[in-house]
Design a protein around this motif. Structure first.
Motif, PDB file in Angstrom:
ATOM      1  N   VAL A 135     -11.462  50.542  34.763  1.00 41.73           N
ATOM      2  CA  VAL A 135     -12.290  51.749  34.732  1.00 41.73           C
ATOM      3  C   VAL A 135     -11.757  52.689  35.801  1.00 41.73           C
ATOM      4  N   HIS A 136     -11.632  53.958  35.453  1.00 42.26           N
ATOM      5  CA  HIS A 136     -11.199  54.969  36.417  1.00 42.26           C
ATOM      6  C   HIS A 136     -12.434  55.638  37.003  1.00 42.26           C
ATOM      7  N   LEU A 137     -12.403  55.815  38.298  1.00 51.47           N
ATOM      8  CA  LEU A 137     -13.546  56.374  39.014  1.00 51.47           C
ATOM      9  C   LEU A 137     -13.140  57.593  39.814  1.00 51.47           C
ATOM     10  N   LEU A 138     -14.138  58.332  40.239  1.00 49.10           N
ATOM     11  CA  LEU A 138     -13.981  59.348  41.267  1.00 49.10           C
ATOM     12  C   LEU A 138     -14.927  58.945  42.393  1.00 49.10           C
ATOM     13  N   ARG A 139     -14.415  59.038  43.618  1.00 48.29           N
ATOM     14  CA  ARG A 139     -15.183  58.641  44.793  1.00 48.29           C
ATOM     15  C   ARG A 139     -15.344  59.848  45.693  1.00 48.29           C
ATOM     16  N   ASP A 140     -16.510  59.969  46.266  1.00 46.64           N
ATOM     17  CA  ASP A 140     -16.764  61.039  47.224  1.00 46.64           C
ATOM     18  C   ASP A 140     -15.904  60.781  48.464  1.00 46.64           C
ATOM     19  N   PRO A 141     -15.087  61.763  48.905  1.00 48.01           N
ATOM     20  CA  PRO A 141     -14.214  61.528  50.060  1.00 48.01           C
ATOM     21  C   PRO A 141     -14.978  61.304  51.367  1.00 48.01           C
ATOM     22  N   HIS A 142     -16.239  61.706  51.410  1.00 47.69           N
ATOM     23  CA  HIS A 142     -17.038  61.559  52.628  1.00 47.69           C
ATOM     24  C   HIS A 142     -18.044  60.412  52.550  1.00 47.69           C
ATOM     25  N   ASP A 143     -18.207  59.833  51.357  1.00 49.44           N
ATOM     26  CA  ASP A 143     -19.172  58.748  51.165  1.00 49.44           C
ATOM     27  C   ASP A 143     -18.634  57.806  50.095  1.00 49.44           C
ATOM     28  N   ALA A 144     -17.973  56.737  50.531  1.00 43.80           N
ATOM     29  CA  ALA A 144     -17.324  55.810  49.601  1.00 43.80           C
ATOM     30  C   ALA A 144     -18.297  55.140  48.647  1.00 43.80           C
ATOM     31  N   SER A 145     -19.589  55.142  48.971  1.00 43.23           N
ATOM     32  CA  SER A 145     -20.573  54.518  48.078  1.00 43.23           C
ATOM     33  C   SER A 145     -20.975  55.435  46.921  1.00 43.23           C
ATOM     34  N   SER A 146     -20.581  56.701  46.993  1.00 47.91           N
ATOM     35  CA  SER A 146     -20.892  57.651  45.919  1.00 47.91           C
ATOM     36  C   SER A 146     -19.736  57.655  44.915  1.00 47.91           C
ATOM     37  N   LEU A 147     -19.969  57.000  43.772  1.00 50.21           N
ATOM     38  CA  LEU A 147     -18.946  56.821  42.739  1.00 50.21           C
ATOM     39  C   LEU A 147     -19.437  57.337  41.400  1.00 50.21           C
ATOM     40  N   ALA A 148     -18.487  57.707  40.559  1.00 47.09           N
ATOM     41  CA  ALA A 148     -18.799  58.073  39.182  1.00 47.09           C
ATOM     42  C   ALA A 148     -17.600  57.729  38.307  1.00 47.09           C
ATOM     43  N   ILE A 149     -17.875  57.410  37.057  1.00 50.57           N
ATOM     44  CA  ILE A 149     -16.798  57.159  36.099  1.00 50.57           C
ATOM     45  C   ILE A 149     -16.061  58.477  35.881  1.00 50.57           C
ATOM     46  N   ASP A 150     -14.723  58.444  35.946  1.00 49.36           N
ATOM     47  CA  ASP A 150     -13.907  59.636  35.679  1.00 49.36           C
ATOM     48  C   ASP A 150     -13.755  59.764  34.170  1.00 49.36           C
ATOM     49  N   ARG A 151     -14.584  60.594  33.568  1.00 49.47           N
ATOM     50  CA  ARG A 151     -14.628  60.730  32.114  1.00 49.47           C
ATOM     51  C   ARG A 151     -13.350  61.313  31.517  1.00 49.47           C
ATOM     52  N   THR A 152     -12.506  61.936  32.327  1.00 48.95           N
ATOM     53  CA  THR A 152     -11.236  62.449  31.799  1.00 48.95           C
ATOM     54  C   THR A 152     -10.241  61.310  31.568  1.00 48.95           C
ATOM     55  N   ARG A 153     -10.398  60.202  32.305  1.00 46.69           N
ATOM     56  CA  ARG A 153      -9.482  59.072  32.177  1.00 46.69           C
ATOM     57  C   ARG A 153     -10.127  57.840  31.549  1.00 46.69           C
ATOM     58  N   THR A 154     -11.439  57.729  31.658  1.00 48.03           N
ATOM     59  CA  THR A 154     -12.190  56.628  31.032  1.00 48.03           C
ATOM     60  C   THR A 154     -13.387  57.253  30.299  1.00 48.03           C
ATOM     61  N   PRO A 155     -13.174  57.678  29.067  1.00 44.92           N
ATOM     62  CA  PRO A 155     -14.252  58.349  28.327  1.00 44.92           C
ATOM     63  C   PRO A 155     -15.454  57.427  28.097  1.00 44.92           C
ATOM     64  N   LEU A 156     -16.640  58.027  28.191  1.00 42.60           N
ATOM     65  CA  LEU A 156     -17.875  57.310  27.914  1.00 42.60           C
ATOM     66  C   LEU A 156     -18.496  57.745  26.587  1.00 42.60           C
ATOM     67  N   GLU A 157     -17.922  58.788  25.995  1.00 46.53           N
ATOM     68  CA  GLU A 157     -18.376  59.278  24.696  1.00 46.53           C
ATOM     69  C   GLU A 157     -17.173  59.608  23.835  1.00 46.53           C
ATOM     70  N   ILE A 158     -17.325  59.456  22.536  1.00 46.40           N
ATOM     71  CA  ILE A 158     -16.278  59.857  21.595  1.00 46.40           C
ATOM     72  C   ILE A 158     -16.542  61.295  21.200  1.00 46.40           C
ATOM     73  N   ALA A 159     -15.545  62.146  21.417  1.00 44.25           N
ATOM     74  CA  ALA A 159     -15.689  63.569  21.085  1.00 44.25           C
ATOM     75  C   ALA A 159     -15.655  63.770  19.565  1.00 44.25           C
ATOM     76  N   ARG A 160     -16.293  64.835  19.137  1.00 50.03           N
ATOM     77  CA  ARG A 160     -16.248  65.188  17.704  1.00 50.03           C
ATOM     78  C   ARG A 160     -14.894  65.789  17.359  1.00 50.03           C
ATOM     79  N   ALA A 161     -14.492  65.585  16.126  1.00 47.37           N
ATOM     80  CA  ALA A 161     -13.246  66.202  15.647  1.00 47.37           C
ATOM     81  C   ALA A 161     -13.476  67.686  15.470  1.00 47.37           C
ATOM     82  N   ALA A 162     -12.466  68.463  15.796  1.00 51.84           N
ATOM     83  CA  ALA A 162     -12.571  69.920  15.620  1.00 51.84           C
ATOM     84  C   ALA A 162     -12.626  70.216  14.121  1.00 51.84           C
TER      85      ALA A 162
END
Length: 145
Positions: free
Chosen positions: A117-144
């Motif tokens: 899983v790819h994450l983004l971490r707050d540079p000032h608070d290592a406990s603040s994390l989120a999934i990096d949706r650009t590299r680990t999608p959590l939703e399937i996008a609709r087709a154009a």
């Protein structure tokens, strides 16, 4: 006459119980929705200045109340709690728990222990994390279309 009064009292008690139950369910659902939606807000904040990190999934659990809702693409998303092993970049790792909403079609890929899983971490608070949706999608996008 007394029988009719008794019926109205029973009706009032039953309706009060129904209303209390409905309000309780609404409160629990909105509280749980806020908990699992907070991670996406953290990701939006960290998308600008977050530090990339990687983790492996150790376990995935559905929310205690089996929360589901409609996703941004019209699909169903499920509330899950992911236990992660987050790599610190210096050869070490730290445990973390991320509560988020995942497209039901993508959930199986997170249920494999050891999945990356790819994450983004707050540079000032290592406990603040989120999934990096650009590299680990959590939703399937609709087709154009």
């Amino acid at each position: 006459m007394w029988f009719e009064t008794l019926l109205w009292i029973v009706f009032a008690v039953v309706m009060s119980a129904v209303i209390v139950t409905a309000v309780s369910v609404a409160i629990v659902a909105s509280r749980e929705n806020r908990i699992y939606s907070a991670e996406e807000k953290t990701w939006k904040r960290l998308a600008q200045h977050g530090v990339p990190a990687e983790a492996i999934v150790e376990s995935v659990k559905r929310s205690a109340h089996e929360l589901t809702r409609g996703g941004s693409q019209g699909q169903t998303v499920l509330a899950v709690e992911m236990s992660l092993k987050v790599f610190d970049g210096a050869g070490g790792s730290n445990p973390a728990v991320v509560r988020t909403l995942v497209d039901e079609a993508l959930l199986p890929q997170f249920c494999i222990a050891g999945a990356r899983v790819h994450l983004l971490r707050d540079p000032h608070d290592a406990s603040s994390l989120a999934i990096d949706r650009t590299r680990t999608p959590l939703e399937i996008a609709r087709a154009a279309g």
